[in-house]
Design a protein around this motif. Sequence first.
Motif, short mmCIF file in Angstrom:
data_model
loop_
_atom_site.label_atom_id
_atom_site.label_comp_id
_atom_site.label_asym_id
_atom_site.label_seq_id
_atom_site.Cartn_x
_atom_site.Cartn_y
_atom_site.Cartn_z
N SER A 30 0.81 -1.23 0.00
CA SER A 30 0.00 0.00 0.00
C SER A 30 0.83 1.27 0.00
O SER A 30 0.28 2.37 0.05
CB SER A 30 -0.93 0.00 1.21
OG SER A 30 -0.19 -0.09 2.41
N SER A 31 2.14 1.15 -0.09
CA SER A 31 3.00 2.34 -0.05
C SER A 31 3.48 2.80 -1.41
O SER A 31 4.08 3.88 -1.53
CB SER A 31 4.23 2.07 0.83
OG SER A 31 5.08 1.11 0.23
N TYR A 32 3.22 2.03 -2.46
CA TYR A 32 3.78 2.38 -3.76
C TYR A 32 2.79 2.22 -4.91
O TYR A 32 1.80 1.51 -4.81
CB TYR A 32 5.06 1.58 -4.05
CG TYR A 32 4.92 0.09 -3.96
CD1 TYR A 32 5.27 -0.58 -2.80
CD2 TYR A 32 4.48 -0.67 -5.05
CE1 TYR A 32 5.17 -1.96 -2.71
CE2 TYR A 32 4.38 -2.03 -4.97
CZ TYR A 32 4.73 -2.68 -3.80
OH TYR A 32 4.61 -4.04 -3.71
N GLY A 33 3.11 2.92 -6.01
CA GLY A 33 2.27 2.85 -7.19
C GLY A 33 2.57 1.64 -8.05
O GLY A 33 3.64 1.04 -7.94
N SER A 52 -2.18 4.88 -8.37
CA SER A 52 -1.45 5.37 -7.20
C SER A 52 -1.57 4.40 -6.04
O SER A 52 -2.34 3.44 -6.06
CB SER A 52 -1.99 6.74 -6.81
OG SER A 52 -3.35 6.62 -6.41
N TRP A 53 -0.83 4.67 -4.97
CA TRP A 53 -0.76 3.78 -3.82
C TRP A 53 -2.12 3.46 -3.22
O TRP A 53 -2.37 2.34 -2.77
CB TRP A 53 0.14 4.41 -2.76
CG TRP A 53 -0.47 5.66 -2.15
CD1 TRP A 53 -0.43 6.91 -2.68
CD2 TRP A 53 -1.22 5.74 -0.95
NE1 TRP A 53 -1.12 7.78 -1.87
CE2 TRP A 53 -1.60 7.10 -0.79
CE3 TRP A 53 -1.60 4.83 0.02
CZ2 TRP A 53 -2.35 7.54 0.29
CZ3 TRP A 53 -2.35 5.27 1.12
CH2 TRP A 53 -2.71 6.61 1.24
N SER A 54 -3.02 4.43 -3.22
CA SER A 54 -4.34 4.24 -2.60
C SER A 54 -5.40 3.79 -3.58
O SER A 54 -6.51 3.43 -3.19
CB SER A 54 -4.80 5.55 -1.96
OG SER A 54 -5.02 6.51 -2.99
N ASN A 74 -5.45 -3.48 -1.86
CA ASN A 74 -4.24 -3.48 -1.04
C ASN A 74 -4.24 -4.62 -0.01
O ASN A 74 -3.19 -5.17 0.31
CB ASN A 74 -4.06 -2.13 -0.36
CG ASN A 74 -3.58 -1.07 -1.33
OD1 ASN A 74 -3.12 -1.38 -2.44
ND2 ASN A 74 -3.69 0.19 -0.94
N ALA A 98 6.21 -2.17 -10.48
CA ALA A 98 6.08 -1.37 -9.27
C ALA A 98 6.98 -0.15 -9.35
O ALA A 98 8.17 -0.28 -9.67
CB ALA A 98 6.43 -2.20 -8.04
N PRO A 102 4.70 6.85 -4.30
CA PRO A 102 3.25 6.68 -4.10
C PRO A 102 2.43 6.95 -5.37
O PRO A 102 1.40 6.31 -5.59
CB PRO A 102 2.92 7.70 -3.01
CG PRO A 102 4.21 7.92 -2.30
CD PRO A 102 5.27 7.81 -3.35
N HIS A 103 2.91 7.92 -6.16
CA HIS A 103 2.23 8.23 -7.42
C HIS A 103 3.16 7.84 -8.56
O HIS A 103 4.21 8.43 -8.73
CB HIS A 103 1.86 9.70 -7.48
CG HIS A 103 0.77 10.06 -6.52
ND1 HIS A 103 -0.56 10.00 -6.85
CD2 HIS A 103 0.82 10.43 -5.22
CE1 HIS A 103 -1.29 10.35 -5.81
NE2 HIS A 103 -0.47 10.60 -4.80
#
Length: 124
Positions: A30-33, A52-54, A74, A98, A102-103
């Motif tokens: 969940s920390s990376y795009g 993006s990460w989210s 995630n 990966a 984050p973006h």
Amino acid sequence: QVQLVESGGGLVQAGGSLRLSCAASGRTFSSYGMGWFRQAPGKEREFVAAISWSGGSTYYADSVKGRFTISRTNALKTVYLQMNSLKPEDTAVYYCAADLRPHPGATVGEFDYWGQGTQVTVSS
């Protein structure tokens, strides 16, 4: 370190659909795009989509906009590529990748880790 394994490729007729999955392990997912790229025979690897990460931001190549959808879960450490209205020109090996930011970016050089690829073949 991030390990990526794609699945879901195959042979489909033009106009059909496929969903690709990419399972990640290693660093906190969940920390990376994440992104999807593809490479057809004799051509360079090209950007398809990124998220993006989210999951709050998504990006698409013009050639797939409106037909492909990238998403991620995630909790399952998985990113997906839903491909609809497939065309013969979508035939390629599809790679997930990966980008540890984050973006994510949209070029091959911006991504840090790659899966082994999965073949998608669209017949006319």
